[in-house]
Design a protein around this motif. Structure first.
Motif, PDB file in Angstrom:
ATOM      1  N   LEU A 216       0.820  -1.213   0.000  1.00  0.00           N
ATOM      2  CA  LEU A 216       0.000   0.000   0.000  1.00  0.00           C
ATOM      3  C   LEU A 216       0.858   1.270   0.000  1.00  0.00           C
ATOM      4  O   LEU A 216       1.944   1.303   0.585  1.00  0.00           O
ATOM      5  N   THR A 217       0.322   2.315  -0.627  1.00  0.00           N
ATOM      6  CA  THR A 217       0.994   3.616  -0.689  1.00  0.00           C
ATOM      7  C   THR A 217      -0.015   4.721  -0.370  1.00  0.00           C
ATOM      8  O   THR A 217      -1.228   4.469  -0.388  1.00  0.00           O
ATOM      9  N   CYS A 218       0.486   5.912  -0.115  1.00  0.00           N
ATOM     10  CA  CYS A 218      -0.426   7.033   0.126  1.00  0.00           C
ATOM     11  C   CYS A 218       0.237   8.360  -0.248  1.00  0.00           C
ATOM     12  O   CYS A 218       1.473   8.469  -0.263  1.00  0.00           O
ATOM     13  N   HIS A 219      -0.596   9.353  -0.547  1.00  0.00           N
ATOM     14  CA  HIS A 219      -0.138  10.669  -0.994  1.00  0.00           C
ATOM     15  C   HIS A 219      -1.070  11.722  -0.399  1.00  0.00           C
ATOM     16  O   HIS A 219      -2.291  11.528  -0.386  1.00  0.00           O
ATOM     17  N   TYR A 220      -0.478  12.808   0.083  1.00  0.00           N
ATOM     18  CA  TYR A 220      -1.267  13.943   0.587  1.00  0.00           C
ATOM     19  C   TYR A 220      -0.500  15.206   0.233  1.00  0.00           C
ATOM     20  O   TYR A 220       0.726  15.243   0.347  1.00  0.00           O
ATOM     21  N   GLU A 221      -1.186  16.225  -0.197  1.00  0.00           N
ATOM     22  CA  GLU A 221      -0.491  17.418  -0.699  1.00  0.00           C
ATOM     23  C   GLU A 221      -1.345  18.669  -0.530  1.00  0.00           C
ATOM     24  O   GLU A 221      -2.561  18.629  -0.714  1.00  0.00           O
ATOM     25  N   ASN A 222      -0.664  19.776  -0.199  1.00  0.00           N
ATOM     26  CA  ASN A 222      -1.278  21.104  -0.283  1.00  0.00           C
ATOM     27  C   ASN A 222      -0.277  22.090  -0.843  1.00  0.00           C
ATOM     28  O   ASN A 222       0.941  21.893  -0.722  1.00  0.00           O
ATOM     29  N   THR A 223      -0.788  23.168  -1.382  1.00  0.00           N
ATOM     30  CA  THR A 223       0.037  24.325  -1.739  1.00  0.00           C
ATOM     31  C   THR A 223       0.041  25.292  -0.556  1.00  0.00           C
ATOM     32  O   THR A 223      -1.029  25.594  -0.004  1.00  0.00           O
ATOM     33  N   ILE A 224       1.224  25.733  -0.183  1.00  0.00           N
ATOM     34  CA  ILE A 224       1.375  26.680   0.931  1.00  0.00           C
ATOM     35  C   ILE A 224       2.113  27.930   0.450  1.00  0.00           C
ATOM     36  O   ILE A 224       2.864  27.880  -0.524  1.00  0.00           O
ATOM     37  N   ILE A 225       1.866  29.026   1.164  1.00  0.00           N
ATOM     38  CA  ILE A 225       2.602  30.273   0.925  1.00  0.00           C
ATOM     39  C   ILE A 225       3.334  30.628   2.220  1.00  0.00           C
ATOM     40  O   ILE A 225       2.704  30.627   3.297  1.00  0.00           O
ATOM     41  N   ILE A 226       4.604  30.935   2.113  1.00  0.00           N
ATOM     42  CA  ILE A 226       5.362  31.353   3.303  1.00  0.00           C
ATOM     43  C   ILE A 226       4.929  32.780   3.679  1.00  0.00           C
ATOM     44  O   ILE A 226       4.880  33.670   2.823  1.00  0.00           O
ATOM     45  N   THR A 227       4.583  32.950   4.960  1.00  0.00           N
ATOM     46  CA  THR A 227       4.139  34.255   5.478  1.00  0.00           C
ATOM     47  C   THR A 227       5.207  34.817   6.427  1.00  0.00           C
ATOM     48  O   THR A 227       6.264  34.208   6.594  1.00  0.00           O
ATOM     49  N   ASP A 228       4.909  35.940   7.080  1.00  0.00           N
ATOM     50  CA  ASP A 228       5.847  36.509   8.057  1.00  0.00           C
ATOM     51  C   ASP A 228       6.166  35.520   9.169  1.00  0.00           C
ATOM     52  O   ASP A 228       7.296  35.410   9.620  1.00  0.00           O
ATOM     53  N   GLU A 229       5.120  34.846   9.627  1.00  0.00           N
ATOM     54  CA  GLU A 229       5.238  34.029  10.828  1.00  0.00           C
ATOM     55  C   GLU A 229       5.469  32.558  10.546  1.00  0.00           C
ATOM     56  O   GLU A 229       6.061  31.856  11.357  1.00  0.00           O
ATOM     57  N   GLY A 230       4.936  32.085   9.416  1.00  0.00           N
ATOM     58  CA  GLY A 230       4.952  30.651   9.143  1.00  0.00           C
ATOM     59  C   GLY A 230       4.497  30.415   7.722  1.00  0.00           C
ATOM     60  O   GLY A 230       5.168  30.810   6.784  1.00  0.00           O
ATOM     61  N   CYS A 231       3.311  29.796   7.600  1.00  0.00           N
ATOM     62  CA  CYS A 231       2.794  29.605   6.248  1.00  0.00           C
ATOM     63  C   CYS A 231       1.278  29.562   6.259  1.00  0.00           C
ATOM     64  O   CYS A 231       0.657  29.353   7.300  1.00  0.00           O
ATOM     65  N   GLU A 232       0.707  29.781   5.085  1.00  0.00           N
ATOM     66  CA  GLU A 232      -0.738  29.679   4.895  1.00  0.00           C
ATOM     67  C   GLU A 232      -0.995  28.573   3.886  1.00  0.00           C
ATOM     68  O   GLU A 232      -0.359  28.531   2.824  1.00  0.00           O
TER      69      GLU A 232
END
Ligand code: MF3
Ligand code: CO
Length: 243
Positions: A216-232
């Motif tokens: 078995l395999t798995c995949h999970y993904e999001n697009t993030i933007i780096i912000t001042d504090e961390g990311c969105e």
């Protein structure tokens, strides 16, 4: 990019309730493409090195790049990952969800959870001044400490006007190494994990990537933007934002 991200999320919101035994990966892709086109977007995957569909739909031991097919029908207990890239007004967003079909065994539920949690472990490191290797090492450590492996042959990536931009974001690596993260960078972070050995193989269709050992395999993904504090995270569904 945030508008493109909302469109990707809308695909997941539309598809999720339709995931059940009997639906084909072809039908899942058809629905996904329709949501993107009706939202005014385009599917950069279609025609990318001759890839034939707008999305990738990968079942069980298929890790990524499953080509939608009328012959591949979901069965009770399967997991299916839907990898969606949408471009809108010149900007792209990329995300993947793995859905459970009907009633799944505990080991299936576990790999889905660990894969998603690995993403969240990774993005704890996504802030200005940290390096890409900090994200990579965090994902690798989390996945391996739960008894799974990370794929070596495929990586996350920068994203923006194109779906694939620098830098590569491997799911393995060494903290403190690699490009420095800066405010405004956009990254697709995508743990790709295996229950068995880390090795993968590509089928004769030139795309479908499976675990070599058939596990078995798995995949999970999001697009993030780096912000001042961390990311969105810009590809969450409305439901996911509430959790
Ligand atoms: N969404 C994939 C990624 O995360 C790309 C799909 S490959 C394609 O990079 F051929 F379908 F475009
Ligand atoms: Co991606």
């Amino acid at each position: 990019m945030k508008e493109a991200g909302k469109l990707v999320a809308k695909v997941f919101e539309t598809v999720e309730p339709l995931i059940r035994p009997g639906i084909s990966t072809y039908e899942i892709n058809e629905i996904a493409e329709r949501v993107i086109y009706e939202g005014g977007g385009s599917c950069p995957c279609k025609g990318y090195y001759d890839y034939p569909a707008g999305t990738c739909v990968s079942v069980n031991e298929t890790l990524i790049h499953g080509i939608p097919s009328k012959k591949i029908k979901l069965q009770d207990g399967d997991i299916v990952s839907l990898d969606v890239v949408a471009c809108l007004k010149g900007y792209c967003a990329d995300a993947t969800r793995t859905f459970m079909v009907g009633t799944c065994k505990d080991n299936v539920k576990e790999i889905v959870k660990v894969c998603k949690d690995a993403f969240y472990e990774g993005i704890k490191q996504a802030k200005p001044g940290n390096r890409v290797g900090d994200i990579s090492a965090a994902i690798q450590h989390y996945v391996e400490s739960h008894g799974y492996n990370v794929a070596r042959d495929f990586t996350g990536h920068g994203i923006g006007k194109s779906m694939h931009e620098d830098p590569a974001v491997p799911n393995y690596g060494i903290a403190g190494t690699g490009p420095v993260l800066q405010k405004g960078m956009a990254l697709a972070i995508e743990p790709m994990i295996l229950e068995g050995r880390k090795d993968t193989r590509i089928l004769g269709d030139g795309w479908t990537v499976k675990s070599k050992d058939g596990k078995l395999t798995c995949h999970y993904e999001n697009t993030i933007i780096i912000t001042d504090e961390g990311c969105e995270i810009i590809t969450l569904t409305e439901g996911e934002k509430l959790n």
